[in-house]
Design a protein around this motif. Structure first.
Motif, short mmCIF file in Angstrom:
data_model
loop_
_atom_site.label_atom_id
_atom_site.label_comp_id
_atom_site.label_asym_id
_atom_site.label_seq_id
_atom_site.Cartn_x
_atom_site.Cartn_y
_atom_site.Cartn_z
N GLU A 1 0.88 -1.17 0.00
CA GLU A 1 0.00 0.00 0.00
C GLU A 1 0.91 1.22 0.00
N VAL A 2 0.85 2.01 -1.07
CA VAL A 2 1.77 3.15 -1.21
C VAL A 2 1.00 4.45 -1.42
N VAL A 3 1.64 5.53 -1.02
CA VAL A 3 1.08 6.85 -1.28
C VAL A 3 1.45 7.26 -2.70
N VAL A 4 0.46 7.73 -3.46
CA VAL A 4 0.73 8.16 -4.84
C VAL A 4 1.70 9.34 -4.81
N PRO A 5 2.88 9.21 -5.43
CA PRO A 5 3.88 10.29 -5.40
C PRO A 5 3.55 11.40 -6.39
N LYS A 6 4.23 12.50 -6.26
CA LYS A 6 3.96 13.64 -7.15
C LYS A 6 4.27 13.30 -8.60
N GLU A 7 5.21 12.35 -8.82
CA GLU A 7 5.55 11.96 -10.19
C GLU A 7 4.37 11.31 -10.91
N PHE A 8 3.43 10.75 -10.16
CA PHE A 8 2.29 10.07 -10.75
C PHE A 8 1.05 10.96 -10.80
N ASP A 9 1.11 12.14 -10.20
CA ASP A 9 -0.07 13.00 -10.07
C ASP A 9 -0.64 13.39 -11.43
N GLY A 10 -1.94 13.14 -11.61
CA GLY A 10 -2.63 13.53 -12.83
C GLY A 10 -2.44 12.58 -13.99
N LYS A 11 -1.67 11.54 -13.81
CA LYS A 11 -1.43 10.60 -14.89
C LYS A 11 -2.31 9.36 -14.72
N SER A 12 -2.69 8.78 -15.84
CA SER A 12 -3.52 7.58 -15.79
C SER A 12 -2.65 6.35 -15.59
N ILE A 13 -3.29 5.27 -15.17
CA ILE A 13 -2.57 4.02 -14.99
C ILE A 13 -1.98 3.56 -16.32
N LEU A 14 -2.72 3.79 -17.39
CA LEU A 14 -2.25 3.43 -18.73
C LEU A 14 -0.99 4.21 -19.09
N GLU A 15 -1.01 5.51 -18.82
CA GLU A 15 0.15 6.34 -19.14
C GLU A 15 1.39 5.93 -18.35
N LEU A 16 1.19 5.59 -17.11
CA LEU A 16 2.32 5.23 -16.25
C LEU A 16 2.94 3.90 -16.63
N ASP A 17 2.13 3.00 -17.23
CA ASP A 17 2.62 1.70 -17.69
C ASP A 17 3.43 1.00 -16.58
N LEU A 18 2.78 0.88 -15.41
CA LEU A 18 3.48 0.37 -14.23
C LEU A 18 3.96 -1.07 -14.39
N ARG A 19 3.19 -1.86 -15.15
CA ARG A 19 3.59 -3.26 -15.33
C ARG A 19 4.92 -3.37 -16.07
N SER A 20 5.06 -2.60 -17.13
CA SER A 20 6.30 -2.69 -17.92
C SER A 20 7.47 -2.00 -17.22
N ARG A 21 7.20 -0.86 -16.58
CA ARG A 21 8.27 -0.07 -15.98
C ARG A 21 8.75 -0.62 -14.64
N TYR A 22 7.80 -1.14 -13.84
CA TYR A 22 8.15 -1.56 -12.49
C TYR A 22 7.78 -3.02 -12.17
N GLY A 23 7.11 -3.68 -13.09
CA GLY A 23 6.73 -5.06 -12.84
C GLY A 23 5.67 -5.22 -11.78
N VAL A 24 4.76 -4.23 -11.65
CA VAL A 24 3.69 -4.31 -10.65
C VAL A 24 2.34 -4.14 -11.33
N ASN A 25 1.32 -4.71 -10.72
CA ASN A 25 -0.05 -4.57 -11.19
C ASN A 25 -0.88 -3.86 -10.12
N VAL A 26 -1.77 -2.96 -10.56
CA VAL A 26 -2.59 -2.20 -9.64
C VAL A 26 -3.83 -3.01 -9.25
N LEU A 27 -4.00 -3.21 -7.95
CA LEU A 27 -5.16 -3.94 -7.44
C LEU A 27 -6.29 -2.99 -7.07
#
Length: 231
Positions: free
Chosen positions: A167-193
């Motif tokens: 459970e993490v606090v959304v950082p300023k780097e992610f503010d206003g961006k969509s999950i699709l834009e962030l591409d968390l799976r490819s960049r960090y190997g994580v999936n959003v639950l």
């Protein structure tokens, strides 16, 4: 002692409704209280009459008994051998802990979880038949180190040594961006639950959900990828 961040409860059989906890020190009391609050029937046991009386007064267990768990006859008379799962929380008294664990296994208890105070203690517990050995002080120490170095990670549940749900606090780097834009799976190997904002959870959010700084993000993935998140 806060058990929320420990892996302790992964070692308990979820089909059980009754547990016995031997040793009503800080760890044993925390186990009793947590199981009791979760709706399970808990029997607390200690050699110290004051500890037993306090457990009853604080209502952290359905029942509490004073007995010497190093005596097989006392365990048998109290019906402890009939429990499917018994937690041995006598971590600071190595001899008593080992003898109690041995008595339980020889008495036919199918599932014994024992607290260890050191690596050698843990090995001895395994030798006499403990099904699971836990090191709460070690785990709490690791959790403290993580909280100091990664304050944006509010909570962590380790699935195995290499993967966790956090459970993490959304950082300023992610503010206003969509999950699709962030591409968390490819960049960090994580999936959003889930995403939580203003105390409202959105489970399995769509890729178009935009994140807000300060909101809560729950992700699952490799520890290596989680540790690279900008939190």
């Amino acid at each position: 002692m806060n058990l929320n961040s420990l892996n302790f409860f992964k070692n308990l059989r979820t089909g059980n409704r009754q547990y016995a906890v031997i040793g009503l020190g800080r760890f044993g009391r925390a186990v009793c209280m947590t199981l009791h609050n979760l709706g399970y029937e808990v029997l607390g046991i200690d050699t110290n009459e004051r500890q037993v009386d306090q457990a009853i007064a604080d209502e952290i267990a359905a029942h509490a008994l004073q007995l010497d768990s190093t005596q097989p006859a006392a365990l048998q008379e109290a019906g402890i051998f009939e429990f499917d799962t018994v937690i041995v929380a006598i971590g600071n008294y190595v001899q008593e802990s080992i003898i109690t664990t041995l008595n339980l296994k020889e008495g036919g208890v199918p599932h014994v979880v024992a607290k260890a105070s050191s690596e050698v203690h843990g090995k001895l517990l395994q030798r006499v038949g403990a099904d699971h050995v836990v090191f709460p002080e070690h785990e709490m120490g690791c959790e403290l180190a993580r909280s100091l170095t990664r304050p944006g990670i509010l909570d962590r549940f380790e699935l195995d040594p290499d993967h966790s749900i956090v459970e993490v606090v959304v950082p300023k780097e992610f503010d206003g961006k969509s999950i699709l834009e962030l591409d968390l799976r490819s960049r960090y190997g994580v999936n959003v639950l889930a995403v939580c904002h203003n105390d409202r959870f959105e489970i399995n959010p769509t890729p178009n959900v935009r994140l807000v700084k300060g909101a809560i993000l729950i992700v699952v993935g490799s520890n290596q990828g989680i540790n690279q998140l900008p939190v």
